[in-house]
Design an enzyme around this catalytic site. Sequence first.
Site, PDB file in Angstrom:
ATOM      1  N   THR A  12       9.898   2.027  23.865  1.00  0.00           N
ATOM      2  CA  THR A  12       9.952   0.708  23.226  1.00  0.00           C
ATOM      3  C   THR A  12       8.680  -0.108  23.423  1.00  0.00           C
ATOM      4  O   THR A  12       8.560  -1.204  22.884  1.00  0.00           O
ATOM      5  CB  THR A  12      11.146  -0.099  23.778  1.00  0.00           C
ATOM      6  OG1 THR A  12      10.993  -0.257  25.200  1.00  0.00           O
ATOM      7  CG2 THR A  12      12.455   0.609  23.487  1.00  0.00           C
ATOM      8  N   GLY A  13       7.713   0.406  24.181  1.00  0.00           N
ATOM      9  CA  GLY A  13       6.498  -0.346  24.477  1.00  0.00           C
ATOM     10  C   GLY A  13       5.463  -0.243  23.377  1.00  0.00           C
ATOM     11  O   GLY A  13       5.631   0.477  22.378  1.00  0.00           O
ATOM     12  N   ALA A  14       4.328  -0.949  23.573  1.00  0.00           N
ATOM     13  CA  ALA A  14       3.266  -0.986  22.563  1.00  0.00           C
ATOM     14  C   ALA A  14       2.701   0.401  22.294  1.00  0.00           C
ATOM     15  O   ALA A  14       2.421   0.762  21.149  1.00  0.00           O
ATOM     16  CB  ALA A  14       2.147  -1.936  23.013  1.00  0.00           C
ATOM     17  N   VAL A  15       2.519   1.188  23.335  1.00  0.00           N
ATOM     18  CA  VAL A  15       2.014   2.552  23.163  1.00  0.00           C
ATOM     19  C   VAL A  15       3.143   3.491  22.757  1.00  0.00           C
ATOM     20  O   VAL A  15       2.971   4.352  21.891  1.00  0.00           O
ATOM     21  CB  VAL A  15       1.312   3.046  24.441  1.00  0.00           C
ATOM     22  CG1 VAL A  15       0.922   4.514  24.317  1.00  0.00           C
ATOM     23  CG2 VAL A  15       0.072   2.197  24.729  1.00  0.00           C
ATOM     24  N   SER A  41      16.153  -1.721  28.350  1.00  0.00           N
ATOM     25  CA  SER A  41      15.906  -1.368  26.945  1.00  0.00           C
ATOM     26  C   SER A  41      16.892  -0.355  26.394  1.00  0.00           C
ATOM     27  O   SER A  41      16.914  -0.107  25.184  1.00  0.00           O
ATOM     28  CB  SER A  41      14.482  -0.822  26.794  1.00  0.00           C
ATOM     29  OG  SER A  41      13.523  -1.809  27.137  1.00  0.00           O
ATOM     30  N   ARG A 100      -4.643  10.398  37.087  1.00  0.00           N
ATOM     31  CA  ARG A 100      -5.919  10.699  36.442  1.00  0.00           C
ATOM     32  C   ARG A 100      -6.965  11.288  37.382  1.00  0.00           C
ATOM     33  O   ARG A 100      -7.720  12.178  37.003  1.00  0.00           O
ATOM     34  CB  ARG A 100      -6.484   9.433  35.775  1.00  0.00           C
ATOM     35  CG  ARG A 100      -5.738   9.020  34.523  1.00  0.00           C
ATOM     36  CD  ARG A 100      -6.273   7.715  33.979  1.00  0.00           C
ATOM     37  NE  ARG A 100      -5.482   7.250  32.839  1.00  0.00           N
ATOM     38  CZ  ARG A 100      -5.445   5.984  32.430  1.00  0.00           C
ATOM     39  NH1 ARG A 100      -6.147   5.066  33.079  1.00  0.00           N
ATOM     40  NH2 ARG A 100      -4.710   5.647  31.405  1.00  0.00           N
ATOM     41  N   CYS A 129      -8.148   4.070  28.014  1.00  0.00           N
ATOM     42  CA  CYS A 129      -8.489   3.884  26.601  1.00  0.00           C
ATOM     43  C   CYS A 129      -9.983   3.641  26.380  1.00  0.00           C
ATOM     44  O   CYS A 129     -10.591   4.225  25.473  1.00  0.00           O
ATOM     45  CB  CYS A 129      -7.674   2.738  26.009  1.00  0.00           C
ATOM     46  SG  CYS A 129      -7.642   1.241  27.030  1.00  0.00           S
ATOM     47  N   ARG A 242     -12.030  -8.656  28.694  1.00  0.00           N
ATOM     48  CA  ARG A 242     -10.885  -8.834  27.795  1.00  0.00           C
ATOM     49  C   ARG A 242     -11.245  -9.924  26.792  1.00  0.00           C
ATOM     50  O   ARG A 242     -11.679 -11.019  27.179  1.00  0.00           O
ATOM     51  CB  ARG A 242      -9.637  -9.240  28.572  1.00  0.00           C
ATOM     52  CG  ARG A 242      -8.372  -9.262  27.740  1.00  0.00           C
ATOM     53  CD  ARG A 242      -7.880  -7.866  27.407  1.00  0.00           C
ATOM     54  NE  ARG A 242      -7.282  -7.200  28.561  1.00  0.00           N
ATOM     55  CZ  ARG A 242      -6.982  -5.907  28.585  1.00  0.00           C
ATOM     56  NH1 ARG A 242      -7.233  -5.133  27.535  1.00  0.00           N
ATOM     57  NH2 ARG A 242      -6.443  -5.362  29.672  1.00  0.00           N
ATOM     58  N   HIS A 249     -10.655  -1.722  20.788  1.00  0.00           N
ATOM     59  CA  HIS A 249     -11.713  -2.030  21.754  1.00  0.00           C
ATOM     60  C   HIS A 249     -13.084  -1.798  21.129  1.00  0.00           C
ATOM     61  O   HIS A 249     -13.282  -0.846  20.366  1.00  0.00           O
ATOM     62  CB  HIS A 249     -11.606  -1.123  22.980  1.00  0.00           C
ATOM     63  CG  HIS A 249     -10.394  -1.355  23.823  1.00  0.00           C
ATOM     64  ND1 HIS A 249      -9.569  -2.440  23.686  1.00  0.00           N
ATOM     65  CD2 HIS A 249      -9.878  -0.604  24.847  1.00  0.00           C
ATOM     66  CE1 HIS A 249      -8.593  -2.361  24.587  1.00  0.00           C
ATOM     67  NE2 HIS A 249      -8.764  -1.261  25.293  1.00  0.00           N
TER      68      HIS A 249
END
Length: 349
Positions: A12-15, A41, A100, A129, A242, A249
């Site tokens: 449900t998130g932006a990504v 959610s 990572r 990103c 930001r 970006h």
Amino acid sequence: MDGYRVAVVGATGAVGTRIIQMLEETSLPINSIKYLASKRSAGQVLKFKGQDVTVEETTPDSFENVDLALFSAGGGVSKKFAPEAIKRGAVVVDNTSAFRMDPDVPLVVPEVNEKALYEHKGLIANPNCSTIQMVVALEPIRKNYGLKKVVVTTMQAVSGAGNLAIQELKDETQAYLDGEEMQAGILPASGDKKHYPIAFNPLPQIDVFEDTGYTHEEWKMIHETKKIMSDQDIQVTATCVRVPVVVSHSESVWFEIESHDASVKKIQNILSDAPGVVLQDDPEHQIYPQAINATGKKDTFVGRVRADLEQNNAFQLWVVSDNLLKGAAWNSVQIAEKLHELDLLRVPK
């Protein structure tokens, strides 16, 4: 097989919503899909290719009979549930920073280091990103001329901080235009002590500050670049800012190469043929990459190629990409496509 059984964690998130979009467009054969998120959610109904899919709460048992799990729900969720997914036979592509820099976890940008996928042990990390778009632009140059040093200044969209940051920018912008006081919420970093307005106000802080004076975002760009390019000798420094942009970006990238044979024209020709790169570079007609035009596209756009007039073997680029697509969702699905193509979409025994 008829297709893979896929789970999207953080659906449900932006990504997460964009991962779903990329899966709808992918060449990856999909047999079934499930959407996972927090208990809060759970119960929401989303679509996949026109069919209703009810969001479920993420639990260890959610990954039974799952072949591929795409995670984008925060580092804590990944650390808790990624091992559970792998234990049950799923290959995990994780979009957080949790793994990572783990030396046993490949950090992959398919245009740059797809061969690293052969080393996976059930888990592949998706880079930051801002790192992704920079290395997509620099890798073809590095392969042809070598790469000694990189100095990057980023101008990063608020969507990199999630849906709450997008709403914060919109609310603050409206307040400013209405002559009201802007109420800062989570930016520049939700985990830090102070918060400042982002509307009409670039903030030179993304994530928290390290003891060195660099932010953790800057630290990530430095060390992820070296890992992805398998070269600890490349000198990298970054300033991450930001800016009041919703999506995509932008980056100013200065770099020094090893060869004496390069020229602006040669670099432009290399970039025009590079995978994942779209060259937009015609100063005479004011053609260069713009965030508003990159939004919704999978490519990395490069322009403003020019030589440093004060230093030999040094050049500059302007690099723009949709941080939610190539910087996150599309790179994750692209990794899955490569795993399928290379017959690696399985947990090694």
